[in-house]
Scaffold this active site. Structure first.
Site, short mmCIF file in Angstrom:
data_model
loop_
_atom_site.label_atom_id
_atom_site.label_comp_id
_atom_site.label_asym_id
_atom_site.label_seq_id
_atom_site.Cartn_x
_atom_site.Cartn_y
_atom_site.Cartn_z
N ARG A 128 1.17 1.80 -6.18
CA ARG A 128 1.21 0.88 -5.07
C ARG A 128 0.07 0.04 -4.69
NH1 ARG A 128 6.10 2.50 -2.23
NH2 ARG A 128 5.67 1.20 -0.44
N GLU B 36 -0.73 -9.85 -17.43
CA GLU B 36 -0.77 -8.62 -16.43
C GLU B 36 -1.64 -7.54 -17.04
OE1 GLU B 36 3.29 -7.32 -14.48
OE2 GLU B 36 3.54 -7.56 -16.79
N TRP C 165 -3.50 -2.04 -1.53
CA TRP C 165 -3.41 -3.28 -2.13
C TRP C 165 -3.88 -4.40 -1.14
CZ3 TRP C 165 -0.12 -7.71 -2.51
CH2 TRP C 165 -0.35 -8.47 -3.76
N LYS D 56 2.66 -1.71 -8.27
CA LYS D 56 4.03 -1.74 -9.08
C LYS D 56 5.22 -2.21 -8.52
CE LYS D 56 6.60 0.11 -12.14
NZ LYS D 56 6.44 -0.56 -13.57
N CYS E 92 0.79 -1.02 -0.03
CA CYS E 92 0.00 0.12 0.05
C CYS E 92 0.86 1.15 0.05
CB CYS E 92 -0.90 0.02 1.17
SG CYS E 92 -1.54 -1.74 1.51
N LYS F 5 3.41 -10.44 -19.65
CA LYS F 5 3.09 -8.99 -20.09
C LYS F 5 1.49 -9.15 -20.64
CE LYS F 5 5.35 -6.34 -18.72
NZ LYS F 5 5.92 -7.32 -17.86
N ASN G 123 1.10 -0.24 6.11
CA ASN G 123 1.47 -0.74 4.72
C ASN G 123 2.40 -1.99 5.20
OD1 ASN G 123 2.74 -1.76 2.47
ND2 ASN G 123 4.14 -0.21 2.29
N GLY G 124 1.99 -3.22 4.73
CA GLY G 124 2.96 -4.37 5.26
C GLY G 124 1.90 -5.37 5.57
N GLU H 25 8.52 -13.38 -20.26
CA GLU H 25 8.04 -12.19 -20.08
C GLU H 25 6.90 -11.84 -20.97
OE1 GLU H 25 7.95 -8.13 -19.00
OE2 GLU H 25 8.83 -9.90 -18.05
N HIS I 245 6.87 -32.30 -23.98
CA HIS I 245 6.75 -32.98 -22.71
C HIS I 245 5.63 -32.49 -21.78
CE1 HIS I 245 10.72 -34.48 -23.82
NE2 HIS I 245 11.01 -33.16 -23.74
C1 BG6 Z 1 5.33 -6.58 -9.60
C2 BG6 Z 1 5.39 -5.47 -10.74
O1 BG6 Z 1 4.56 -6.02 -8.49
O2 BG6 Z 1 6.88 -6.43 -9.19
C3 BG6 Z 1 6.20 -6.13 -11.76
O3 BG6 Z 1 3.78 -5.42 -11.09
C4 BG6 Z 1 7.60 -6.31 -11.60
O4 BG6 Z 1 6.00 -5.28 -12.90
C5 BG6 Z 1 7.90 -6.87 -10.12
O5 BG6 Z 1 8.41 -6.69 -12.33
C6 BG6 Z 1 9.03 -6.70 -9.44
O6 BG6 Z 1 9.28 -5.52 -9.29
P1 BG6 Z 1 10.49 -4.85 -9.03
O7 BG6 Z 1 10.18 -3.35 -8.71
O8 BG6 Z 1 11.40 -5.42 -7.89
O9 BG6 Z 1 11.18 -4.98 -10.24
#
Ligand code: BG6
Length: 654
Positions: free
Chosen positions: A27, A534, A110, A649, A2, A531, A136-137, A527, A550
């Site tokens: 966040r 996500e 969050w 993020k 958060c 994407k 936050n935590g 990756e 496999h």
């Molecule tokens: C996730 C993000 O929460 O954390 C991803 O949505 C990111 O985009 C991942 O790759 C790792 O975050 P960071 O800041 O340690 O690179």
């Protein structure tokens, strides 16, 4: 994970908190809320400064404060406004029923414990509404404490772990009639990670704050204090920042000097750090959102990184690699003393680290292991002082990666981190740091930070190999030329955006997709799939192409898009035989291929071409095509691309 803010001073706390929460919404955006201590109306006369701060322009709000005069009974009472969903909903609520005060706390959530509802939104208060808390935590022993407090007769209003905090403080306040003692006693009972800000009607001019594991920063200006989970909300008002350290307790009474105590309640000097404001309100420059803008920023960012690390460009007849990693203030022979490298990270950063493993192992004889940070501590890697642990993180705040760094340091290993955010926790906790210079990344799905991490890891691996005197790569001049040519080739990939969007339009309603790649492009398959998951919420899986037969080959039928990364490389033939296996099961083959590859056109339903480049650089060109594909899958679904559901993020809880 958060975002929390706090304010104590002479001015109205609301505008600062709302502006601050806006900058912290990356966040978490499941709910938002604020609480203030109601004060006598006159207090705001001095508030001119904050009136200017946009969000709260509904001037009526202040006039409404007039009504406040009538409500004498509300003086020094805690007033809470909280709403589920994005911050906008809270702002609307505040415009309907405004509150003001010169001491306040705020939160954007969050969800970790308890659904994203108004009841579970922060701030949480004690039964008598005499304490309000934002957090936050994760409080790991919340169940035990909740049980204990229930036995004292406490009725809980939410399903959150956080709500035990104000009730615990109230419990100890009953015993001591002293807020500071109650706050500190509460802390001795908590297990887990937290950044907490608290206000109380018993000390209406004071704000309390502490942290353990989760970041918390204070800013100071004209006797006022501003609190936030990262520096951005503070840098608009002051450059004097205090990064709270583990278990620090901060107590600020308006108009009095700030008190900072260490975990043994011993008073500490305030170590202020001067920080430059990072302009986060960068405009979208005509793009629909930050994610699209950040995808398009990549050529200029790579050009900047290449020039910074390698000097000008090939045109000045440069044909040898001499690297600039000046921030690495360690003796060059340090790299000779290491016998093993561990790379650790989360999410997209993990995929960059995975490619880093290939680079390090390609350029020197050192074993490299890449381990997910959330598994690192529990995988018990046989760490020792001859190991180098490389942590990769965009935000520099990801709790799992921070915990891996602590684990590495516990075993005496050296920690070198790649971070994008200066002065972040990982920046401050690591032995040496290499910055990835991607600029602020606002889109929650990481794009430009990824390519800057991959580029930096490539150059770092070559630099370390050179320091060890074992940089072995045939025709490194060709690689050097290709590195200088890369930003331009990336622009060419971006010029195929229309073709990629046409392809996405055809398949955006698919419910799942498979991504296949080999060697350096296996992490790119991971990756690309990430994407897609996500931002377009399609169930996508990245897989090593050779491993497909496999198991996942069972998924393939006429309706499954299979994105195959088959650009020219030493394992092209192997990759194409896997593509043939998909063709045999009539999967919808969407190939990422090298311009001029006529063969792949005979097999694939769709071909997205990228310019030819050196094998080591192909992941960077290929991933941008996949970023755009996922972007348009999400676009045609009408998804909110910058703030995808359930994501944040960076995640500061384990
Ligand atoms: C996730 C993000 O929460 O954390 C991803 O949505 C990111 O985009 C991942 O790759 C790792 O975050 P960071 O800041 O340690 O690179």
């Amino acid at each position: 994970m958060c975002g929390i803010v706090g304010y104590a001073g002479k001015s109205n706390a609301i505008p600062f908190m709302i502006e601050g929460l806006k900058l912290l919404e990356y966040r978490g955006y499941d709910s938002a809320g604020i609480a203030v201590i109601y004060k006598a109306a006159g207090a705001y006369k001095a508030a001119g400064a904050y009136k200017a701060a946009g969000a709260y322009k509904a001037a009526g709000a202040y006039k409404a404060a007039g009504a406040y005069k009538a409500a004498g009974t509300d003086l020094n009472k805690i007033k809470v406004r909280k709403e589920c969903g994005k911050l906008l909903h809270l702002i609307e609520m505040l415009n309907q029923s405004p509150i003001t005060g010169t001491v306040g706390i705020g939160h954007t959530r969050w969800a970790t414990h308890g659904k994203p509802t108004q009841g579970n939104a922060h701030p949480h208060t004690s039964t008598k509404q005499d304490f309000a808390v934002v957090h936050n935590g994760i409080i790991e022993n919340h169940r035990e404490l909740r049980k204990e407090l229930s036995e004292y007769g406490v009725i809980f209003c939410s399903d959150t772990d956080t709500e035990i905090i104000p009730h615990l403080i109230a419990h100890y306040f009953e015993q001591s009639q002293n807020v500071k003692i109650a706050f500190m006693k509460m802390l001795t009972r908590l297990h887990g990670s937290f950044a907490i800000a608290m206000i109380s009607t018993h000390t209406p001019n004071t704000i309390y704050a502490t942290r353990r594991g989760s970041p918390l920063i204070a800013g100071f200006k004209n006797g006022e204090i501003l609190l936030a989970s990262d520096g951005n909300p503070l840098l608009k008002y002051t450059e004097q920042l205090l990064y709270l350290e583990e278990n620090d307790i901060l107590i600020h009474e308006e108009g009095k000097p700030t008190i900072l105590l260490d975990e043994n309640s011993k008073e500490k000097k305030l170590k202020l750090v001067k920080m430059e404001a990072v302009d986060l309100t960068t405009a979208m420059e005509g793009y629909d959102n930050y994610t699209q803008k950040e995808i398009h920023e990549q050529p200029s960012i790579l050009r900047r990184i290449i020039q910074m690390r390698l000097g000008k460009d090939s045109k000045d007849g440069k044909d040898t690699f001499d690297f600039n990693f000046e921030e690495l203030d360690i003796p060059k022979d340090f790299f000779n003393s290491i016998d093993r490298i561990y790379i650790t990270a989360c999410g997209t950063a993990y995929h960059a680290g995975f490619i880093g493993k290939y680079y390090f192992e390609e350029f020197m004889d050192l074993p490299v292991e890449v381990i997910l940070s959330s598994e690192f501590r529990y995988a018990k890697p046989k760490l020792n002082e001859k190991n180098l642990v490389i942590a990769v993180s965009q935000s520099g705040e990801t709790a799992d990666t921070l915990a891996s760094i602590a684990e590495a340091k516990r075993h005496g290993s050296k920690v070198l981190s790649l971070v994008n955010v200066l002065n972040s926790s990982i920046d401050r906790e690591s032995d040496v740091v290499v910055y990835t210079h991607a600029g602020p990344e606002i889109g929650v799905a990481s794009t430009k930070a990824f390519t800057s991490q991959v580029m930096t890891l490539l150059l770092l691996a070559m630099y370390v190999a050179k320091c060890r005197g074992e940089f072995k790569r045939k025709n490194d001049k060709e690689l050097l030329q290709e590195i200088f040519a890369l930003p331009e080739k990336l622009e060419q990939v971006l010029h195929t955006e229309k073709q990629i969007s046409d392809c996405a339009l055809k398949y955006h309603l698919a419910t799942s997709a498979l991504y296949l790649g080999r060697h350096l492009n296996f992490p790119i398959a991971l990756e690309g799939a990430l994407k897609n998951k996500e931002i377009s919420y399609m169930h996508a899986e990245g897989y090593a192409a050779g491993e497909m037969k496999h198991g996942p080959i069972a998924l393939i039928d006429k309706s499954l898009p299979v994105i195959c990364i088959c650009t020219k490389s030493g394992i092209y033939e192997k990759m194409m035989s896997n593509v043939k296996e998909v063709e045999a099961r009539e999967g919808i083959i969407i190939a990422i291929a090298t311009e001029g590859d006529e063969y792949v056109k005979t097999i694939a339903r769709e071909v997205l071409f990228v310019p030819p480049t050196a094998e080591e650089l192909s992941p960077i060109l290929n991933v941008v095509a996949l970023q755009l594909l996922a972007y348009y899958f999400a676009h045609f679904k009408g998804n909110e691309i910058d703030k995808p559901r359930n994501l944040a993020k960076s995640v500061t809880v384990e």
